[in-house]
Design a protein around this motif. Structure first.
Motif, short mmCIF file in Angstrom:
data_model
loop_
_atom_site.label_atom_id
_atom_site.label_comp_id
_atom_site.label_asym_id
_atom_site.label_seq_id
_atom_site.Cartn_x
_atom_site.Cartn_y
_atom_site.Cartn_z
N SER A 199 45.43 36.10 47.05
CA SER A 199 44.32 37.12 46.74
C SER A 199 43.65 37.19 45.45
O SER A 199 44.26 36.57 44.37
CB SER A 199 44.91 38.77 46.63
N GLU A 200 42.59 37.84 45.37
CA GLU A 200 41.74 38.02 44.23
C GLU A 200 41.68 39.57 43.82
O GLU A 200 41.92 40.25 44.93
CB GLU A 200 40.36 37.32 44.25
N CYS A 201 41.55 40.18 42.71
CA CYS A 201 41.54 41.22 42.52
C CYS A 201 40.59 42.11 43.31
O CYS A 201 40.65 43.12 43.70
CB CYS A 201 41.29 41.78 41.24
N ASP A 202 39.33 41.49 43.66
CA ASP A 202 38.41 42.13 44.37
C ASP A 202 38.36 41.65 46.00
O ASP A 202 37.25 41.67 46.68
CB ASP A 202 37.32 41.96 43.70
N ASN A 203 39.04 40.99 46.20
CA ASN A 203 39.22 40.24 47.73
C ASN A 203 40.92 40.16 48.07
O ASN A 203 41.36 38.95 48.20
CB ASN A 203 38.63 39.09 47.81
N VAL A 204 41.62 41.27 48.45
CA VAL A 204 43.06 41.19 48.55
C VAL A 204 43.58 40.75 49.84
O VAL A 204 42.81 41.10 50.97
CB VAL A 204 43.51 42.74 48.21
#
Length: 168
Positions: A106-111
């Protein structure tokens, strides 16, 4: 499809944790066989995998052993799971990856969020309808489709996989 995850933009972050028990733990606790690779509960012949007897559906068991029609394809490589116990496998291997972009982080704005009623997982931006930040933060079960709630109730998961684009 292309990856929705920008590997150059930000650092990977944690995948959203599922509520426990997962649907797959519930199936195991109720004596329902499920494939540790794809998650299906449908099948007559269950095959051994790295987790022991009856842990792979017939198709993936044959792919793992490299015989039958599977002999024309590369063997299903599950070597990295040989030391994993059956209790550690709380979801199918395929649910580790986004259904669309096949990324496992994940990325912080795309979990990356796991469905609580089927074998799929999606990044927020990859899901056809999108997944809001508030849905990710909620401490409730998340279903990628309305039919997945019925799957959980019926303790039945049918998996139809494409012949290509699997992570391994």
């Amino acid at each position: 499809g292309e990856s929705c995850v920008d590997t150059s933009a930000s650092m990977p972050t944690a995948v959203r944790e599922s509520l426990r028990p997962t649907i797959f733990e519930d199936l195991l606790n109720n004596g329902v066989d499920w494939c540790r690779y794809c998650g299906t509960t449908e099948g007559i012949n269950w095959r051994p995998g790295p987790w022991g007897k009856r842990t792979l559906c017939n198709k993936h068991g044959c792919d793992y052993k490299g015989y039958g029609f599977a002999s024309k394809m590369p063997r299903l490589n599950l070597k990295s799971f040989v030391d994993e116990s059956l209790d550690e496998r709380i979801r199918p291997v395929l649910q580790t990856y986004c259904q669309i972009c096949q990324q496992d982080y994940s990325e912080c704005d795309n979990v990356l969020i796991h469905c609580d009623g089927c074998h799929r997982a999606y990044h927020q931006c990859c899901h056809p309808d999108g997944v809001s930040d508030s849905e990710v933060r909620l401490d409730t079960r998340w279903y990628c489709e309305a039919s997945c709630k019925d799957n959980a109730r019926k303790r039945r998961i049918v998996v139809e996989l494409p012949k290509c684009r699997l992570p391994f």
